[in-house]
Design a protein around this motif. Structure first.
Motif, PDB file in Angstrom:
ATOM      1  N   LEU A 134     -56.083  57.648-102.980  1.00 49.36           N
ATOM      2  CA  LEU A 134     -56.998  56.524-102.812  1.00 49.36           C
ATOM      3  C   LEU A 134     -56.458  55.564-101.768  1.00 49.36           C
ATOM      4  O   LEU A 134     -55.323  55.110-101.857  1.00 49.36           O
ATOM      5  N   GLY A 135     -57.286  55.279-100.791  1.00 49.59           N
ATOM      6  CA  GLY A 135     -56.898  54.331 -99.762  1.00 49.59           C
ATOM      7  C   GLY A 135     -55.954  54.875 -98.719  1.00 49.59           C
ATOM      8  O   GLY A 135     -55.530  54.143 -97.824  1.00 49.59           O
ATOM      9  N   GLN A 136     -55.641  56.147 -98.818  1.00 50.02           N
ATOM     10  CA  GLN A 136     -54.726  56.762 -97.858  1.00 50.02           C
ATOM     11  C   GLN A 136     -55.473  57.779 -97.008  1.00 50.02           C
ATOM     12  O   GLN A 136     -56.556  58.230 -97.358  1.00 50.02           O
ATOM     13  N   GLY A 137     -54.868  58.129 -95.925  1.00 53.89           N
ATOM     14  CA  GLY A 137     -55.428  59.184 -95.103  1.00 53.89           C
ATOM     15  C   GLY A 137     -55.103  60.534 -95.698  1.00 53.89           C
ATOM     16  O   GLY A 137     -54.715  60.642 -96.853  1.00 53.89           O
ATOM     17  N   LEU A 138     -55.268  61.542 -94.907  1.00 54.58           N
ATOM     18  CA  LEU A 138     -54.940  62.887 -95.358  1.00 54.58           C
ATOM     19  C   LEU A 138     -53.473  63.163 -95.089  1.00 54.58           C
ATOM     20  O   LEU A 138     -53.011  63.054 -93.956  1.00 54.58           O
ATOM     21  N   GLU A 139     -52.788  63.536 -96.142  1.00 57.46           N
ATOM     22  CA  GLU A 139     -51.362  63.843 -96.026  1.00 57.46           C
ATOM     23  C   GLU A 139     -51.203  65.347 -95.936  1.00 57.46           C
ATOM     24  O   GLU A 139     -51.571  66.084 -96.864  1.00 57.46           O
ATOM     25  N   PHE A 140     -50.652  65.812 -94.838  1.00 53.47           N
ATOM     26  CA  PHE A 140     -50.432  67.244 -94.637  1.00 53.47           C
ATOM     27  C   PHE A 140     -49.412  67.762 -95.649  1.00 53.47           C
ATOM     28  O   PHE A 140     -48.364  67.151 -95.871  1.00 53.47           O
ATOM     29  N   LEU A 141     -49.693  68.890 -96.249  1.00 52.44           N
ATOM     30  CA  LEU A 141     -48.766  69.497 -97.202  1.00 52.44           C
ATOM     31  C   LEU A 141     -48.153  70.783 -96.670  1.00 52.44           C
ATOM     32  O   LEU A 141     -46.930  70.907 -96.562  1.00 52.44           O
ATOM     33  N   ILE A 142     -49.013  71.746 -96.344  1.00 53.38           N
ATOM     34  CA  ILE A 142     -48.510  73.059 -95.941  1.00 53.38           C
ATOM     35  C   ILE A 142     -49.555  73.757 -95.081  1.00 53.38           C
ATOM     36  O   ILE A 142     -50.747  73.486 -95.187  1.00 53.38           O
ATOM     37  N   THR A 177     -73.392  55.244 -93.814  1.00 55.29           N
ATOM     38  CA  THR A 177     -72.374  54.745 -94.734  1.00 55.29           C
ATOM     39  C   THR A 177     -71.485  55.898 -95.166  1.00 55.29           C
ATOM     40  O   THR A 177     -71.960  56.887 -95.741  1.00 55.29           O
ATOM     41  N   ALA A 178     -70.206  55.798 -94.865  1.00 56.73           N
ATOM     42  CA  ALA A 178     -69.278  56.904 -95.096  1.00 56.73           C
ATOM     43  C   ALA A 178     -67.875  56.450 -94.715  1.00 56.73           C
ATOM     44  O   ALA A 178     -67.668  55.328 -94.271  1.00 56.73           O
ATOM     45  N   GLU A 179     -66.942  57.360 -94.893  1.00 52.43           N
ATOM     46  CA  GLU A 179     -65.584  57.122 -94.407  1.00 52.43           C
ATOM     47  C   GLU A 179     -65.342  58.042 -93.217  1.00 52.43           C
ATOM     48  O   GLU A 179     -65.697  59.225 -93.253  1.00 52.43           O
ATOM     49  N   TYR A 180     -64.753  57.494 -92.186  1.00 50.27           N
ATOM     50  CA  TYR A 180     -64.577  58.207 -90.919  1.00 50.27           C
ATOM     51  C   TYR A 180     -63.089  58.365 -90.635  1.00 50.27           C
ATOM     52  O   TYR A 180     -62.320  57.408 -90.715  1.00 50.27           O
ATOM     53  N   PHE A 181     -62.709  59.588 -90.309  1.00 52.81           N
ATOM     54  CA  PHE A 181     -61.307  59.897 -90.033  1.00 52.81           C
ATOM     55  C   PHE A 181     -61.146  60.440 -88.621  1.00 52.81           C
ATOM     56  O   PHE A 181     -61.851  61.366 -88.214  1.00 52.81           O
ATOM     57  N   CYS A 182     -60.186  59.883 -87.932  1.00 48.01           N
ATOM     58  CA  CYS A 182     -59.808  60.397 -86.621  1.00 48.01           C
ATOM     59  C   CYS A 182     -58.617  61.343 -86.824  1.00 48.01           C
ATOM     60  O   CYS A 182     -57.762  61.098 -87.688  1.00 48.01           O
ATOM     61  N   ALA A 183     -58.565  62.403 -86.050  1.00 47.23           N
ATOM     62  CA  ALA A 183     -57.468  63.361 -86.192  1.00 47.23           C
ATOM     63  C   ALA A 183     -57.050  63.901 -84.839  1.00 47.23           C
ATOM     64  O   ALA A 183     -57.868  64.023 -83.918  1.00 47.23           O
ATOM     65  N   VAL A 184     -55.781  64.222 -84.746  1.00 47.43           N
ATOM     66  CA  VAL A 184     -55.201  64.792 -83.536  1.00 47.43           C
ATOM     67  C   VAL A 184     -54.532  66.105 -83.898  1.00 47.43           C
ATOM     68  O   VAL A 184     -53.915  66.226 -84.956  1.00 47.43           O
ATOM     69  N   ASN A 185     -54.656  67.053 -83.024  1.00 46.45           N
ATOM     70  CA  ASN A 185     -54.029  68.353 -83.236  1.00 46.45           C
ATOM     71  C   ASN A 185     -53.317  68.750 -81.964  1.00 46.45           C
ATOM     72  O   ASN A 185     -53.871  68.629 -80.884  1.00 46.45           O
ATOM     73  N   GLY A 186     -52.092  69.175 -82.106  1.00 44.30           N
ATOM     74  CA  GLY A 186     -51.391  69.612 -80.920  1.00 44.30           C
ATOM     75  C   GLY A 186     -50.224  70.490 -81.300  1.00 44.30           C
ATOM     76  O   GLY A 186     -49.862  70.595 -82.473  1.00 44.30           O
ATOM     77  N   ARG A 187     -49.622  71.099 -80.314  1.00 42.84           N
ATOM     78  CA  ARG A 187     -48.499  71.973 -80.612  1.00 42.84           C
ATOM     79  C   ARG A 187     -47.270  71.119 -80.932  1.00 42.84           C
ATOM     80  O   ARG A 187     -46.906  70.226 -80.201  1.00 42.84           O
ATOM     81  N   THR A 226     -55.777  56.931 -91.291  1.00 45.17           N
ATOM     82  CA  THR A 226     -55.982  56.540 -92.686  1.00 45.17           C
ATOM     83  C   THR A 226     -57.453  56.327 -93.024  1.00 45.17           C
ATOM     84  O   THR A 226     -57.780  56.091 -94.178  1.00 45.17           O
ATOM     85  N   GLY A 227     -58.316  56.419 -92.030  1.00 49.19           N
ATOM     86  CA  GLY A 227     -59.740  56.343 -92.312  1.00 49.19           C
ATOM     87  C   GLY A 227     -60.313  54.955 -92.143  1.00 49.19           C
ATOM     88  O   GLY A 227     -59.602  53.948 -92.290  1.00 49.19           O
TER      89      GLY A 227
END
Lengths: 115, 115
Positions: free
Chosen positions: A39-47, B86-96, B107-108
């Motif tokens: 809750l209130g956190q972003g997505l935490e990478f696990l595996i 109305t929603a929660e929006y997440f930004c994400a980065v992917n790289g090597r 964190t959204g």
């Protein structure tokens, strides 16, 4: 179905018990990720699993957490001796790597509550 | 260390207002950029993505985002929001990273659109 599926959708357990969470990725996707969303956190990478390569376990928070992927498809995330702080939504995502470009597709998540 | 910052944690707008959600990242090398949306009670869905080419990308439901490499930013915009945004929006980065692909999520931002 065509999307990522996860089971169970909700899990309530008592502190100290073990739980198993399942993820069925999209057919043909070679990469599979587990995340934790508190809750209130972003997505935490696990595996992260990619094909037959050794998984990237760098995000697992403790040795109580483990995951496996059988036959390059279904994955199970196991939490042993659950603690209240493990309560969260556990998300699975799969993707297909294409020339360095990939897009993750997420499952609906498993909402875990540890009492 | 790699990171993604979403500076607005909560945003409240009236319908028809314009929207801009900030996203800044810290990541060395080539990056892929994403915005995901999570509507109430639903799972994460891809809104739009940037891999290469035109830095202005258009996604679903009238959303767009602009990659500004010099500012390490990938802000999300929509000229006129609707109550259904109305929603929660997440930004994400992917790289090597160390030979494996890893996604870093912000964190959204919780967006509430008033009818």
């Amino acid at each position: 179905g065509a999307g990522v599926s996860q089971s169970p959708s909700n899990k309530v357990t008592e502190k100290g018990k073990d739980v198993e969470l399942r993820c069925d990725p999209i057919s043909g996707h070679t990469a599979l990720y587990w995340y934790r969303q508190s809750l209130g956190q972003g997505l935490e990478f696990l595996i992260y699993f990619q094909g037959n390569s050794a998984p990237d376990k760098s995000g697992l928070p403790s040795d109580r957490f483990s995951a496996e992927r059988t036959g390059g498809s279904v994955s199970t995330l196991t939490i042993q001796r659950t603690q209240q702080e493990d309560s969260a939504v556990y998300l699975c995502a799969s993707s297909e790597r294409l020339a360095g470009q990939e897009t993750q597709y997420f499952g609906p998540g498993t909402r875990l509550l540890v009492l | 260390a790699q990171s993604v910052s979403q500076h607005n944690h909560h945003v409240i707008l009236s319908e028809a207002a314009s929207l801009e959600l900030g996203c800044n990242y810290s990541y060395g090398g080539t990056v892929n950029l994403f915005w995901y949306v999570q509507y109430p009670g639903q799972h994460l869905q891809l809104l739009l993505k940037y891999f290469s080419g035109d830095p202005l990308v258009k996604g679903i439901k009238g959303f767009e985002a602009e990659f500004i490499k010099s500012k390490f930013s990938f802000n999300l915009r929509k000229p006129s929001v609707q109550w259904s945004d109305t929603a929660e929006y997440f930004c994400a980065v992917n790289g090597r990273d160390s030979g494996t692909y890893k996604y870093i999520f912000g964190t959204g931002t919780r967006l509430k659109v008033l009818a």
